[in-house]
Design a protein around this motif. Structure first.
Motif, PDB file in Angstrom:
ATOM      1  N   TYR A 246       1.850  -5.679   3.158  1.00  0.00           N
ATOM      2  CA  TYR A 246       3.062  -5.001   3.624  1.00  0.00           C
ATOM      3  C   TYR A 246       4.165  -5.074   2.566  1.00  0.00           C
ATOM      4  O   TYR A 246       4.816  -4.067   2.258  1.00  0.00           O
ATOM      5  CB  TYR A 246       3.521  -5.644   4.928  1.00  0.00           C
ATOM      6  CG  TYR A 246       4.801  -5.096   5.488  1.00  0.00           C
ATOM      7  CD1 TYR A 246       4.950  -3.737   5.770  1.00  0.00           C
ATOM      8  CD2 TYR A 246       5.882  -5.930   5.769  1.00  0.00           C
ATOM      9  CE1 TYR A 246       6.127  -3.224   6.298  1.00  0.00           C
ATOM     10  CE2 TYR A 246       7.063  -5.438   6.307  1.00  0.00           C
ATOM     11  CZ  TYR A 246       7.179  -4.084   6.563  1.00  0.00           C
ATOM     12  OH  TYR A 246       8.351  -3.588   7.079  1.00  0.00           O
ATOM     13  N   TYR A 249       3.420  -2.801  -0.332  1.00  0.00           N
ATOM     14  CA  TYR A 249       3.656  -1.391   0.008  1.00  0.00           C
ATOM     15  C   TYR A 249       5.148  -1.061  -0.040  1.00  0.00           C
ATOM     16  O   TYR A 249       5.547  -0.018  -0.570  1.00  0.00           O
ATOM     17  CB  TYR A 249       3.094  -1.088   1.399  1.00  0.00           C
ATOM     18  CG  TYR A 249       3.182   0.381   1.748  1.00  0.00           C
ATOM     19  CD1 TYR A 249       2.168   1.258   1.391  1.00  0.00           C
ATOM     20  CD2 TYR A 249       4.288   0.889   2.424  1.00  0.00           C
ATOM     21  CE1 TYR A 249       2.253   2.615   1.697  1.00  0.00           C
ATOM     22  CE2 TYR A 249       4.385   2.228   2.735  1.00  0.00           C
ATOM     23  CZ  TYR A 249       3.362   3.092   2.358  1.00  0.00           C
ATOM     24  OH  TYR A 249       3.462   4.429   2.648  1.00  0.00           O
ATOM     25  N   ALA A 253       5.270   1.693  -2.909  1.00  0.00           N
ATOM     26  CA  ALA A 253       4.913   3.018  -2.376  1.00  0.00           C
ATOM     27  C   ALA A 253       6.136   3.934  -2.348  1.00  0.00           C
ATOM     28  O   ALA A 253       7.282   3.483  -2.389  1.00  0.00           O
ATOM     29  CB  ALA A 253       4.336   2.880  -0.977  1.00  0.00           C
ATOM     30  N   LEU A 278       0.117   3.531   4.892  1.00  0.00           N
ATOM     31  CA  LEU A 278      -0.798   2.406   4.754  1.00  0.00           C
ATOM     32  C   LEU A 278      -2.250   2.778   5.060  1.00  0.00           C
ATOM     33  O   LEU A 278      -3.172   2.029   4.720  1.00  0.00           O
ATOM     34  CB  LEU A 278      -0.366   1.253   5.662  1.00  0.00           C
ATOM     35  CG  LEU A 278       0.728   0.344   5.142  1.00  0.00           C
ATOM     36  CD1 LEU A 278       1.269  -0.554   6.245  1.00  0.00           C
ATOM     37  CD2 LEU A 278       0.221  -0.495   3.971  1.00  0.00           C
ATOM     38  N   TRP A 281      -3.937   2.818   1.832  1.00  0.00           N
ATOM     39  CA  TRP A 281      -3.525   1.747   0.910  1.00  0.00           C
ATOM     40  C   TRP A 281      -4.693   0.823   0.553  1.00  0.00           C
ATOM     41  O   TRP A 281      -5.495   0.488   1.374  1.00  0.00           O
ATOM     42  CB  TRP A 281      -2.414   0.960   1.551  1.00  0.00           C
ATOM     43  CG  TRP A 281      -1.635   0.146   0.552  1.00  0.00           C
ATOM     44  CD1 TRP A 281      -1.657  -1.216   0.444  1.00  0.00           C
ATOM     45  CD2 TRP A 281      -0.723   0.618  -0.444  1.00  0.00           C
ATOM     46  NE1 TRP A 281      -0.809  -1.619  -0.554  1.00  0.00           N
ATOM     47  CE2 TRP A 281      -0.228  -0.516  -1.147  1.00  0.00           C
ATOM     48  CE3 TRP A 281      -0.301   1.876  -0.856  1.00  0.00           C
ATOM     49  CZ2 TRP A 281       0.690  -0.410  -2.197  1.00  0.00           C
ATOM     50  CZ3 TRP A 281       0.608   1.980  -1.875  1.00  0.00           C
ATOM     51  CH2 TRP A 281       1.095   0.843  -2.537  1.00  0.00           C
TER      52      TRP A 281
END
Length: 281
Positions: A246, A249, A253, A278, A281
């Motif tokens: 998490y 990301y 991202a 995600l 991901w």
């Protein structure tokens, strides 16, 4: 004299007690539909061992229940969920018997019938009482009105799979799936707050690693990860792996911006974007 005591009404007006009696009768006649929504535990009768719901081991709950610890939600598809602030979670099925005004609660292979009483408090809030017999009772106060698209309710069972502890370690794909389910649940907490026009967003029953800002989504510090969130994973090591995914990301991202002027809606849109992103991901 009879008019003075409210027994005869030539004007056609009814006493407050009479109006409340009619409202309560309407709730009971609505039966099944009146149960829809989320209910917060308000009080229990502790004179004897109490079966709050058909737990496999009800004795494990004895002495551990206090005010505001449980949230129980009933849905139109005959499913229900129960969430505790200590992390306990269960789901089952329910049915309502209009003739006996009782509810059948089923968890796994165990079913229990309890008598139901529905009333309205002076402030309009619905009050539900479950009578298990033998001086055992549970009082619940309405916490959230039903959502039309009930599968978008944050406490619908499909939005709470992240709470169910696996029996073995999970790989990255499984950890991402658990993480995405948690984020979707949190997004639905925000969506429900909008629909119900609540003034504040409560994560009391949804404690995790997402941090809400006005406007924006972040992550809690590693030493602030809630134990209840960790307990949903096979091990602390797996929970930290999901935390790292998490965090990675959020840092790397690309994110869509959401500026509607309403922070709850904006944070909901951001969380949904993270949830969707995600997936690859």
């Amino acid at each position: 004299m009879m008019e003075h005591h409210g027994i005869i009404y030539r004007t056609g007006k009814k006493s407050l007690s009479a109006r409340r009696a009619e409202e309560n009768a309407e709730l009971l006649s609505a039966g099944r539909n009146a149960m829809h929504g989320s209910w917060r535990l308000s009080g229990i009768n502790k004179e004897q061992e109490i079966l709050i719901l058909p737990y496999d081991d009800p004795a494990a709950m004895r002495g551990k229940l206090t005010d505001k610890e449980l949230l129980i939600s009933y849905f139109p598809d005959s499913t229900f969920t129960q969430v505790g602030t200590t992390g306990n979670f269960l789901t089952g099925r329910w049915s309502y018997d209009q003739a006996s005004q009782s509810v059948l609660l089923t968890v796994g292979r165990k079913t229990e019938e309890v008598l139901l009483t529905l009333q309205k408090a002076p402030n309009g809030q619905r009050v539900m009482s479950f009578d298990f017999g033998r001086k055992q009772a549970m009082l619940l106060l309405e916490d959230g009105k039903p959502i039309l698209d009930f599968q978008d309710d944050p406490f619908y069972w499909t939005n709470n799979q992240w709470r169910i502890k696996p029996t073995k370690p999970e790989n990255k794909r499984q950890l991402v799936r658990r993480l995405r389910n948690y984020l979707l649940h949190t997004a639905y907490v925000l969506k429900a707050a909008q629909i119900r026009e609540k003034r504040r967003v409560s994560l009391e029953f949804s404690d995790g690693i997402a941090k809400l800002y006005n406007v924006g989504i972040g992550i809690v510090k590693p030493d602030k990860i809630p134990q209840t969130w960790i307990d949903g994973f096979y091990s602390r090591e797996d929970a930290i792996k999901a935390y790292d995914i998490y965090e990675d990301y959020l840092l790397n991202a690309k994110h869509k911006k959401s500026r509607t002027g309403k922070w709850i809606r904006d944070d909901y849109n951001i969380l949904v974007d993270i949830h969707n992103g995600l997936a690859s991901w």
